[in-house]
Design a protein around this motif. Structure first.
Motif, PDB file in Angstrom:
ATOM      1  N   ARG A  80       0.821  -1.203   0.000  1.00 35.75           N
ATOM      2  CA  ARG A  80       0.000   0.000   0.000  1.00 35.75           C
ATOM      3  C   ARG A  80       0.857   1.256   0.000  1.00 35.75           C
ATOM      4  NH1 ARG A  80      -3.381   0.922   4.718  1.00 35.75           N
ATOM      5  NH2 ARG A  80      -4.034   2.684   3.469  1.00 35.75           N
ATOM      6  N   ALA A  81       0.338   2.296  -0.646  1.00 34.25           N
ATOM      7  CA  ALA A  81       0.980   3.605  -0.634  1.00 34.25           C
ATOM      8  C   ALA A  81      -0.106   4.647  -0.439  1.00 34.25           C
ATOM      9  CB  ALA A  81       1.737   3.848  -1.935  1.00 34.25           C
ATOM     10  N   LEU A  82       0.198   5.711   0.288  1.00 33.56           N
ATOM     11  CA  LEU A  82      -0.770   6.766   0.549  1.00 33.56           C
ATOM     12  C   LEU A  82      -0.594   7.890  -0.454  1.00 33.56           C
ATOM     13  CD1 LEU A  82      -0.574   6.936   4.449  1.00 33.56           C
ATOM     14  CD2 LEU A  82      -2.196   5.670   3.039  1.00 33.56           C
ATOM     15  N   ALA A  83      -1.734   8.460  -0.855  1.00 31.21           N
ATOM     16  CA  ALA A  83      -1.695   9.542  -1.835  1.00 31.21           C
ATOM     17  C   ALA A  83      -1.107  10.814  -1.242  1.00 31.21           C
ATOM     18  CB  ALA A  83      -3.102   9.811  -2.374  1.00 31.21           C
ATOM     19  N   GLU A  84      -1.253  11.010   0.077  1.00 32.92           N
ATOM     20  CA  GLU A  84      -0.755  12.207   0.744  1.00 32.92           C
ATOM     21  C   GLU A  84       0.197  11.808   1.869  1.00 32.92           C
ATOM     22  OE1 GLU A  84      -4.080  14.390   2.111  1.00 32.92           O
ATOM     23  OE2 GLU A  84      -4.887  14.798   0.111  1.00 32.92           O
ATOM     24  N   PRO A  85       1.118  12.710   2.232  1.00 26.90           N
ATOM     25  CA  PRO A  85       2.025  12.411   3.352  1.00 26.90           C
ATOM     26  C   PRO A  85       1.240  12.085   4.623  1.00 26.90           C
ATOM     27  CG  PRO A  85       2.766  14.358   2.167  1.00 26.90           C
ATOM     28  CD  PRO A  85       1.416  14.011   1.613  1.00 26.90           C
ATOM     29  N   GLU A  86       1.727  11.105   5.361  1.00 26.89           N
ATOM     30  CA  GLU A  86       1.040  10.645   6.565  1.00 26.89           C
ATOM     31  C   GLU A  86       1.483  11.471   7.772  1.00 26.89           C
ATOM     32  OE1 GLU A  86       0.155   6.360   8.765  1.00 26.89           O
ATOM     33  OE2 GLU A  86       1.745   6.550   7.266  1.00 26.89           O
ATOM     34  N   PRO A  87       0.534  12.090   8.495  1.00 29.13           N
ATOM     35  CA  PRO A  87       0.923  12.870   9.680  1.00 29.13           C
ATOM     36  C   PRO A  87       1.548  11.972  10.744  1.00 29.13           C
ATOM     37  CG  PRO A  87      -1.337  13.362   9.001  1.00 29.13           C
ATOM     38  CD  PRO A  87      -0.908  12.147   8.242  1.00 29.13           C
ATOM     39  N   VAL A  88       2.556  12.466  11.406  1.00 31.85           N
ATOM     40  CA  VAL A  88       3.226  11.719  12.466  1.00 31.85           C
ATOM     41  C   VAL A  88       2.416  11.832  13.752  1.00 31.85           C
ATOM     42  CG1 VAL A  88       5.294  11.569  13.900  1.00 31.85           C
ATOM     43  CG2 VAL A  88       5.498  12.060  11.448  1.00 31.85           C
ATOM     44  N   VAL A  89       2.124  10.709  14.385  1.00 31.28           N
ATOM     45  CA  VAL A  89       1.454  10.703  15.686  1.00 31.28           C
ATOM     46  C   VAL A  89       2.528  10.922  16.752  1.00 31.28           C
ATOM     47  CG1 VAL A  89       0.058   9.385  17.319  1.00 31.28           C
ATOM     48  CG2 VAL A  89      -0.342   9.147  14.850  1.00 31.28           C
ATOM     49  N   PRO A  90       2.462  12.012  17.506  1.00 31.41           N
ATOM     50  CA  PRO A  90       3.584  12.402  18.378  1.00 31.41           C
ATOM     51  C   PRO A  90       3.610  11.719  19.738  1.00 31.41           C
ATOM     52  CG  PRO A  90       1.890  14.074  18.484  1.00 31.41           C
ATOM     53  CD  PRO A  90       1.398  13.046  17.491  1.00 31.41           C
ATOM     54  N   PHE A  91       3.181  10.476  19.801  1.00 37.34           N
ATOM     55  CA  PHE A  91       3.189   9.734  21.060  1.00 37.34           C
ATOM     56  C   PHE A  91       3.712   8.337  20.800  1.00 37.34           C
ATOM     57  CE2 PHE A  91      -0.600  12.531  21.008  1.00 37.34           C
ATOM     58  CZ  PHE A  91      -0.137  13.493  21.877  1.00 37.34           C
ATOM     59  N   GLU A  92       4.386   7.758  21.794  1.00 38.85           N
ATOM     60  CA  GLU A  92       4.998   6.450  21.639  1.00 38.85           C
ATOM     61  C   GLU A  92       4.311   5.413  22.522  1.00 38.85           C
ATOM     62  OE1 GLU A  92       7.274   5.645  19.513  1.00 38.85           O
ATOM     63  OE2 GLU A  92       7.699   7.675  18.792  1.00 38.85           O
ATOM     64  N   ALA A  93       4.277   4.195  22.030  1.00 39.56           N
ATOM     65  CA  ALA A  93       3.821   3.071  22.843  1.00 39.56           C
ATOM     66  C   ALA A  93       4.958   2.619  23.754  1.00 39.56           C
ATOM     67  CB  ALA A  93       3.370   1.922  21.951  1.00 39.56           C
ATOM     68  N   PHE A 110      -4.727   8.082  20.035  1.00 39.86           N
ATOM     69  CA  PHE A 110      -4.535   8.627  18.681  1.00 39.86           C
ATOM     70  C   PHE A 110      -3.726   7.738  17.752  1.00 39.86           C
ATOM     71  CE2 PHE A 110      -5.023  12.433  21.425  1.00 39.86           C
ATOM     72  CZ  PHE A 110      -6.190  12.949  20.873  1.00 39.86           C
ATOM     73  N   LEU A 111      -3.069   6.707  18.240  1.00 39.38           N
ATOM     74  CA  LEU A 111      -2.262   5.850  17.376  1.00 39.38           C
ATOM     75  C   LEU A 111      -3.105   4.667  16.906  1.00 39.38           C
ATOM     76  CD1 LEU A 111       0.585   5.356  16.199  1.00 39.38           C
ATOM     77  CD2 LEU A 111       1.016   3.884  18.184  1.00 39.38           C
ATOM     78  N   PRO A 112      -3.335   4.518  15.595  1.00 42.08           N
ATOM     79  CA  PRO A 112      -4.112   3.380  15.103  1.00 42.08           C
ATOM     80  C   PRO A 112      -3.398   2.058  15.367  1.00 42.08           C
ATOM     81  CG  PRO A 112      -3.912   5.094  13.428  1.00 42.08           C
ATOM     82  CD  PRO A 112      -2.946   5.436  14.522  1.00 42.08           C
ATOM     83  N   MET A 113      -4.158   0.994  15.450  1.00 40.40           N
ATOM     84  CA  MET A 113      -3.585  -0.328  15.684  1.00 40.40           C
ATOM     85  C   MET A 113      -2.844  -0.848  14.459  1.00 40.40           C
ATOM     86  SD  MET A 113      -4.156  -2.058  18.629  1.00 40.40           S
ATOM     87  CE  MET A 113      -4.253  -3.745  18.041  1.00 40.40           C
ATOM     88  N   THR A 114      -3.524  -0.856  13.307  1.00 37.60           N
ATOM     89  CA  THR A 114      -2.996  -1.483  12.101  1.00 37.60           C
ATOM     90  C   THR A 114      -3.233  -0.582  10.893  1.00 37.60           C
ATOM     91  OG1 THR A 114      -5.117  -2.638  11.757  1.00 37.60           O
ATOM     92  CG2 THR A 114      -3.403  -3.818  12.983  1.00 37.60           C
ATOM     93  N   PRO A 115      -2.513  -0.801   9.804  1.00 35.02           N
ATOM     94  CA  PRO A 115      -2.730   0.002   8.601  1.00 35.02           C
ATOM     95  C   PRO A 115      -4.164  -0.111   8.086  1.00 35.02           C
ATOM     96  CG  PRO A 115      -0.639  -1.170   8.439  1.00 35.02           C
ATOM     97  CD  PRO A 115      -1.346  -1.710   9.663  1.00 35.02           C
ATOM     98  N   LYS A 116      -4.753   1.047   7.830  1.00 35.29           N
ATOM     99  CA  LYS A 116      -6.114   1.091   7.301  1.00 35.29           C
ATOM    100  C   LYS A 116      -6.423   2.520   6.889  1.00 35.29           C
ATOM    101  CE  LYS A 116     -10.939  -0.009   8.429  1.00 35.29           C
ATOM    102  NZ  LYS A 116     -11.871  -0.468   9.499  1.00 35.29           N
ATOM    103  N   GLY A 117      -7.065   2.685   5.735  1.00 40.83           N
ATOM    104  CA  GLY A 117      -7.477   4.006   5.300  1.00 40.83           C
ATOM    105  C   GLY A 117      -6.296   4.955   5.163  1.00 40.83           C
ATOM    106  N   ARG A 118      -6.329   6.064   5.911  1.00 39.49           N
ATOM    107  CA  ARG A 118      -5.287   7.097   5.817  1.00 39.49           C
ATOM    108  C   ARG A 118      -4.067   6.783   6.674  1.00 39.49           C
ATOM    109  NH1 ARG A 118      -6.944  11.962   8.005  1.00 39.49           N
ATOM    110  NH2 ARG A 118      -8.343  10.824   9.390  1.00 39.49           N
TER     111      ARG A 118
END
Length: 322
Positions: A80-93, A110-118
């Motif tokens: 998969r590739a995103l059409a727009e740059p992906e915003p960085v989520v500024p928090f760490e697990a 705010f951090l998604p579990m797995t790749p999906k959508g945007r």
């Protein structure tokens, strides 16, 4: 029942696993006819560029040509590739546990579990794969992007179903915490059982309670009233695992979780989330008897909901995030 694993899977690229698409009968003769129709996130020119770069593979790992007949293939692999740059989520697990069978992380809001959508690389799964170098990681269960707390991943593909069976058999104990309005007239503790279903139309993201046999059960306890804020901290024990179960049921009881942008009113998706106002929901604990080792496993989040501290309510601090 888990889906059979393919005989061969391409290696990850920078922590991102390859996606698989099955070819289906239709009005297309060649691969370049099929791909833009089946996966329209890219147009024909975009797919042609990816094919020419060797980024679309046959089931045996061979790079395909755009003019190959669809009938020559049953599945294709691509990244998969995103059409727009992906915003960085500024928090760490935070890692809570790592062994040969399981990886346990304390997920931030705010951090998604797995790749999906945007969301692609800015996801917990991809971050952990890159950090630990374990390409076979897979979630044993899931949390909403907005929810923080304990998440368990399996390491070995052949053990995944053994652990996920614990969820199907309701052999996993889960404890959540939430901050929501205080209703002194609501009798607690209580076992709230209801039937949840997706709404139709534009509000399809929401679940709501409907008549019928209950399919969602949650034990709700009052942990503490947060001073004069009109809020309270609740302990939640879900006995089932329906989509948005805790959020929908608390909203139906007139105590929607603070910071919820889906319940009770579905709000527009924000291009950039307001990190000052996370959903006040935390997966606090998860416990089960390990079917492979026999050990009793118990994992506890080290995060806390800032609004659980009455000193911070009403002083411009809405939540601790990250």
């Amino acid at each position: 029942m888990s889906r059979p694993r393919p005989a061969w899977t391409p290696p990850d690229r920078d922590g991102v696993g390859a996606s698989r698409v099955a070819l289906a009968a239709g009005p297309w003769a060649t691969l370049i006819d099929f791909l833009p129709q089946r996966l329209p996130a890219l147009d024909a020119a975009g797919w042609l560029a990816r094919i020419e770069a060797g980024d679309v593979l046959a089931a045996d790992g061979r790079a395909v040509r755009a003019d190959e007949p669809c009938g020559d293939h049953r599945v294709l692999w691509y990244w998969r590739a995103l059409a727009e740059p992906e915003p960085v989520v500024p928090f760490e697990a935070e890692l809570l546990h790592v062994d040969d069978h399981l990886v346990v992380a304390d997920k931030p809001h705010f951090l998604p579990m797995t790749p999906k959508g945007r969301h692609l690389r800015e996801t917990l799964l991809v971050r952990l794969k890159r950090q630990l170098g374990i390409a076979t990681l897979a979630p044993m269960h899931r949390l909403d992007r907005e929810t923080a707390g304990v998440v368990v991943f399996t390491v070995r593909p052949d053990e995944r179903d053994v652990y996920q069976r614990l969820l199907r058999e309701r052999a996993v104990e889960k404890v959540y915490e939430a901050i929501a309005p205080w209703r002194p007239d609501l009798a607690l503790p209580r076992l709230h059982a209801s039937r949840l279903a997706e709404r139709e139309g534009d509000a399809f993201m929401q679940m709501h309670e409907v008549p019928g046999e209950p399919n969602a059960q949650t034990r709700i306890e009052l942990a503490e009233v947060l001073g004069a804020s009109g809020l309270a901290r609740y302990r939640l024990f879900p006995l089932t695992g329906r989509k948005h179960q805790l959020r929908a049921q608390l909203s139906a009881l007139g105590i929607p979780i603070v910071g919820d942008r889906i319940y009770p009113v579905l709000q527009a998706v924000e291009p950039t989330p307001d990190y000052r106002h996370p959903l006040q929901l935390l997966a606090r604990e998860l416990a089960f008897d390990d079917p492979l080792t026999g050990d009793h496993r118990r994992f506890v989040s080290r995060r806390r909901l800032a609004m659980a501290d009455p000193r911070q309510v009403g002083h411009g601090v809405h939540a601790a995030v990250g």
